[in-house]
Design an enzyme around this catalytic site. Sequence first.
Site, short mmCIF file in Angstrom:
data_model
loop_
_atom_site.label_atom_id
_atom_site.label_comp_id
_atom_site.label_asym_id
_atom_site.label_seq_id
_atom_site.Cartn_x
_atom_site.Cartn_y
_atom_site.Cartn_z
N THR A 93 0.83 -1.20 0.00
CA THR A 93 0.00 0.00 0.00
C THR A 93 0.87 1.25 0.00
OG1 THR A 93 -1.92 -1.03 1.02
CG2 THR A 93 -1.66 1.33 1.37
N SER A 98 5.77 -6.72 -2.25
CA SER A 98 5.29 -6.92 -0.88
C SER A 98 5.84 -8.23 -0.34
CB SER A 98 3.76 -6.96 -0.89
OG SER A 98 3.28 -7.55 0.29
N ALA A 99 6.51 -8.18 0.82
CA ALA A 99 7.18 -9.37 1.34
C ALA A 99 6.21 -10.47 1.77
CB ALA A 99 8.07 -8.98 2.52
N HIS A 100 5.11 -10.10 2.40
CA HIS A 100 4.26 -11.16 2.96
C HIS A 100 3.47 -11.89 1.88
CE1 HIS A 100 0.06 -9.48 3.06
NE2 HIS A 100 0.71 -8.34 2.92
N THR A 130 12.72 5.37 10.68
CA THR A 130 13.63 4.26 10.97
C THR A 130 13.17 2.99 10.27
OG1 THR A 130 14.20 5.22 13.10
CG2 THR A 130 14.59 2.86 12.85
N CYS A 167 -9.72 -6.68 0.69
CA CYS A 167 -10.15 -5.34 1.12
C CYS A 167 -11.60 -5.06 0.75
CB CYS A 167 -9.26 -4.28 0.51
SG CYS A 167 -7.53 -4.67 0.64
#
Lengths: 127, 402
Positions: free
Chosen positions: B73, B200-202, B238, B325
């Site tokens: 996103t 997107s990693a997941h 960070t 979504c």
Amino acid sequence: MAAGPYSEKVMDHFMNPRNVGEIESADGVGEVGNPACGDMMRLYLKIDEGMVVDAKFRTFGCGAAIASSSMLTEMIKGKTVDEARAITNQHVADALDGLPAVKIHCSVMAEQAVKSALDDYAKKHAG
Amino acid sequence: MTKAFFDHISTTPLDPRVFEAMRPYFFDRYGNPSSHIHDQGQAAVRAVDQARAEVAALIGAKAGEIVFTSGATESNNLAVLGAAEGAGAGKRRVVVSDVEHFSVMNALIPLRNAGYEVTVLPVDRNGVVDPDAVRKALRADTALLSVMHANSEIGTIEPVGQIGQIAKEAGVTFHVDATASAGHIPVDVREIPADLVTLSAHNFYGPKGAGALYLREGTKVAPRTFGGFQEMGYRAGTENVPAVVGMGAAAILAGREMGAWAEHLSRLGKTLWDGLAAIPMLHYTGHPSERLPGHVSFWVEHVEGESLLLFLNMKGVMAASGSACSSNLRGHDEEDLVASPVLRAIGVPSDICTGSITFSLGKGNTADEVRLALDALPGIVDRLRAMSPTYLDYQKRQVKGG
Ligand code: FES
């Protein structure tokens, strides 16, 4: 059993809906659709001396729509025509121990179905 | 009870090897990369740099072209809003496909409010964007073109190579949302002429809370977050070091094992696809062959999607309706319950738009699990049809016509 987004009551009525079916030569038939989602409910009423003596439904819809339909038929059976007409979607939702906010409109379909069936009954028995 | 998870398009389970790579960064190595004067900070810098190289390698990019974000996103928002602003005065048009994710579509709202003109490209009934339509839509004042690589809801893979070529010739910045495809099918920026790519990693067995935006060298993007000079100034704040490390580890695994995963998924997906054919009046959605491996999507006449999914869940089978979504039951009101815009875009009648079902298989799924789904489905369909007024009418019509 975890009920997911729905209350146990909703899941019970969804999994084991009461009064599914059709009434041949019903005294009032109501049909309403929900344009937002395309779902649809049809309600058949048997009315005797101003009393709802039987109610059956068929619904194409989500879990909340099916549970609301089922709950509604239980609520109106044995009620007078006027009492049945006074039932609101909030009564149905409350009887189901609540619905998710986004699903409140599904219980509106149940309220509208009774009104529509009673209108049909009134028309058939006018005069 | 056996449970089968077929909703990998919403998220994938973390690969235990990825978790092992992340573990030290929760405990022993907790440094902040911006505070790199000491050993802890240095360890963090090295970890983030290494992950950057690993993610870059997955898509054939240079390490310096990868910006870490919190997920797809944020990457999509940064790409759309950042590129629109970065394009400079005079470029006030944005072109997107009709099947983009909400994080692209809803990012257009502030752009429209700011006076940008938005052109939405239609798709055909398989959900494919027509490259000719792209050619016609691009003009000298177009700031950005955004077309996703693969659609999560219907599985269709878009011809982004061809579309990118057109964008390149027109001199328009091209963004590709590869959230659903990266780590599952090859995504290579040496072959796809994209300037911006969302990852997107997941979605490929990495951790949640980690994503990346690929920025081809020279692409102008204005930042959306303001603060320190992390991520080459594109994304202040960070870094989520453990998640970034996890994304790198997941990228390595995907690069190495994707072919084997795809083979496994395609085989299981075919079993599921073929088995579904036994259900009368079932319609597959998306492109029949140009689609994600192990992605099977369909709708069933006279059967509402959510009801089907609830019954499936009772049988231990977890699938999805629409995108995670658009089917959000925790929305605030009715407005949040929208018929799937993707199904509408491919011309599925609106009254069955809530009925789309998506099975997205993962590398951990087995043939037994697919069997479980195939065994459960016909009974559920019959049960719901028996309750449906539209099916009753259909049957009556059949008898009459018969
Ligand atoms: S979503 Fe349509 S009635 Fe519930």
